[in-house]
Design an enzyme around this catalytic site. Structure first.
Site, short mmCIF file in Angstrom:
data_model
loop_
_atom_site.label_atom_id
_atom_site.label_comp_id
_atom_site.label_asym_id
_atom_site.label_seq_id
_atom_site.Cartn_x
_atom_site.Cartn_y
_atom_site.Cartn_z
N LYS A 189 0.90 -1.17 0.00
CA LYS A 189 0.00 0.00 0.00
C LYS A 189 0.92 1.21 0.00
O LYS A 189 1.42 1.64 1.03
CB LYS A 189 -0.88 -0.02 1.25
CG LYS A 189 -2.21 0.69 1.12
CD LYS A 189 -2.12 2.15 0.74
CE LYS A 189 -1.83 3.07 1.92
NZ LYS A 189 -1.51 4.45 1.49
N GLU A 264 9.27 1.63 11.40
CA GLU A 264 10.34 2.62 11.12
C GLU A 264 9.67 3.98 11.15
O GLU A 264 8.89 4.30 10.25
CB GLU A 264 10.96 2.36 9.74
CG GLU A 264 11.70 1.05 9.61
CD GLU A 264 12.96 0.99 10.45
OE1 GLU A 264 13.44 2.05 10.88
OE2 GLU A 264 13.44 -0.12 10.69
N CYS A 298 14.00 11.02 7.19
CA CYS A 298 13.82 10.56 8.58
C CYS A 298 15.09 10.72 9.40
O CYS A 298 15.04 11.01 10.58
CB CYS A 298 13.34 9.12 8.60
SG CYS A 298 14.43 7.99 7.73
N GLU A 396 9.08 16.65 15.12
CA GLU A 396 9.63 16.45 13.78
C GLU A 396 8.97 17.43 12.82
O GLU A 396 7.75 17.41 12.64
CB GLU A 396 9.37 15.00 13.32
CG GLU A 396 10.07 14.67 12.02
CD GLU A 396 9.79 13.25 11.53
OE1 GLU A 396 8.62 12.82 11.58
OE2 GLU A 396 10.74 12.58 11.10
#
Ligand code: NAD
Length: 507
Positions: A189, A264, A298, A396
């Site tokens: 997906k 992750e 990331c 973040e």
């Protein structure tokens, strides 16, 4: 039906792009509903994407289940399965220009960077083909010459892969390659904001003639298509890369069907520069680490911790660099910083920059050229005089924005590095190697680099601790720990004693 996407402002004429379909059981399939796919450079529609929901997901999972249980994928000779892997790698290599073009068009990532990611994607298939052939072996123990115990590693079955938009093709193949190499079947997906290269990969895999049902792609949104994949009882595991809060929702939803999950997640990684560091190299690394991939990375060093003795000269050089970073059309090879993925994300990043000002930072930015105003550009941004407790240092931002924080002692640097919820990566710059190792071991993160920017070796584990993830990808961690189940076989070599409950005693 095909449509013509708008030319980018730089004048690059785009090819006609087909609407993207699902790939289920070896066939390209439409959905009744579609969604728009938007070019982040022009904010014009590129094409439309089939929007899958539970119905399409059920179809994909049942085809993956059939392909796993009835074969031939799971029963193929290793050599034959690996020949498919090598073939996919070769086909990706033939299409690097097309793949990098699609990726840059879809994500706004500069094409000089997406070319490298596409090559890396081919290497993912080759690497896992080699690794499964040479390293996927079990252990064997004999006990008192009476028993032989050995382990074998078995694939799990249909596996759901859910991926983000920030480096789509690289991250998708990083999951698909080990999953397929170990004999599983897959339902991908992809992120709804960057579906083009997943569509292209379906074509590549179709050309490689993988047996139907081994590889499936269902496009759509997280809350519908993604959630249907996570809750499906026949899916044995979910490998997820994305935001921390989504990861937590997925773990909760996967619990009902007791699925294995790999997470992750986000990051807020520190780059620490000590007073004895090679500051020129540290500067190159810091600038690359936050402004490459448009800052949507990331492992980006979004917090720069500078020793007080080097701070002012380092900041002066940073200011000069951000003025000169080349913003532009992601399809132009000279572009260093492209537009952010979408209008909403761009607004979010800008809101954080406003917040930084309110929190007391001195905001210094490059300048977005006039001709780029249609795209989602945020110039390279420094948040000077930042304090680690500020929200802009804790959350973040996922854009080209770096907080600059001063420290005096090694202990303080470690404390600041660790005082965030995340723990993905960290970078230490010092010429005192003892200190380098000491600090690297003390920083709470899954991956640390000493005197280096983020260079990855596919053999080592990749992933984070704290709110940055659970589990690891890459290397043998992917194949041993996630995509396979260790199975132990105990064999008697002789007639050892077995208790004889209920047996009549001989008189
Ligand atoms: P996201 O969490 O919004 O979406 C990721 C994927 O999850 C998408 O495919 C989305 O459709 C799907 N999804 C959303 N809600 C879902 C649900 N309820 N059930 C199932 N699937 C769902 O993340 P994003 O914005 O696409 O990506 C950016 C994030 O990814 C950042 O936080 C970044 O740090 C992280 N990231 C982490 C790594 C790593 O290796 N640690 C690598 C790349 C990106």
């Amino acid at each position: 039906m095909t449509i013509q996407s708008k030319p980018n402002a730089a004048g690059a004429e785009h090819k006609q792009l087909q609407h993207v379909k699902h790939y289920i059981n070896g066939k390209f399939i439409k959905s009744e509903q579609t969604f728009e796919n938007v070019n982040p450079y022009t904010n014009q529609i590129i094409n439309h994407i089939a929007e899958g929901r539970k119905q399409e997901m059920d179809l994909a999972v049942s085809s993956a289940k059939r392909a796993f249980e009835e074969g031939p994928w799971g029963f193929l000779k290793l050599e034959k399965r690996m020949a498919y892997m090598e073939h996919i790698a070769a086909l990706i290599e033939e299409e690097i220009e097309e793949l990098s073009y699609l990726e840059s068009l879809d994500t706004g990532l500069p094409i000089s960077q997406t070319r490298k990611m596409a090559s890396r994607a081919a290497e993912n298939f080759r690497f896992y083909s080699r690794m499964v052939q040479t390293k996927l072996h079990g252990e064997a123990y004999t006990a008192d010459d009476q028993f032989l115990n050995y382990t074998v590693y078995k694939p799990l079955g249909p596996i759901g892969l859910i991926t983000p938009w920030n480096a789509p093709f690289m991250l998708e193949t990083w999951k698909i390659a080990p999953a397929l190499a170990t004999g599983n079947t897959v339902i991908l997906k992809p992120a709804e904001l960057s579906p083009l290269t997943a569509g292209k990969l379906s074509e590549i895999i179709h050309k490689a003639e993988l047996p139907p049902g081994v590889f499936n792609v269902v496009h759509g949104f997280g809350e519908t298509a993604g959630a249907a994949l996570v809750s499906h009882p026949d899916v044995k595991a979910i490998s997820f890369t994305g935001e921390t809060k989504t990861g937590s929702i997925i773990i909760k939803n996967a619990a009902d069907t007791l699925k294995k999950t790999s997470m992750e997640l986000g990051g807020k990684s520190p780059l620490i520069v000590f007073e004895d560091a090679d500051t020129d190299r540290a500067l190159d690394a810091a600038v690359w680490g936050i402004f490459s991939f448009n800052g949507e990375r990331c492992t980006a060093n979004s917090r720069l911790l500078l020793h007080k003795d080097v701070k002012s000269s380092f900041v002066e050089k940073l200011k000069e660099r951000i003025e000169n970073i080349v913003m532009g059309d992601p399809l132009n090879s000279d572009t260093q910083l492209g537009p952010l993925i979408g209008v909403d994300h761009c607004r979010k990043v800008k809101r954080y920059i406003e917040l930084a000002e309110k929190e007391g930072c001195d905001v210094v930015q490059g300048t977005v050229p006039e001709n780029l105003m249609d795209g989602n550009f945020v110039p390279p941004t420094l948040l000077l005089n930042a304090m680690n407790e500020m929200r802009v240092c804790q959350e973040e931002i996922f854009g080209p924005v770096m907080s600059v924080i001063e420290f005096e002692t090694e202990e303080e640097a470690i404390r600041l590095a660790n005082s965030v919820p995340y723990g993905l990566a960290g970078y230490v710059w010092t010429n005192d190697l003892k200190r380098g190792h000491r600090v690297a071991q003390a920083v709470e993160a899954g991956m640390l680099w000493i005197n280096s920017h983020n260079v990855r070796d596919l053999r080592i584990p990749f992933g984070g601790m704290k709110a940055s993830g659970i589990g690891r990808e890459g290397g043998h961690y992917a194949i041993f720990e996630f995509y396979c189940e260790p199975k132990v076989i105990h064999t008697a070599l002789g007639n050892h004693h077995i208790p004889q409950f209920g047996k009549r005693k001989e008189l």
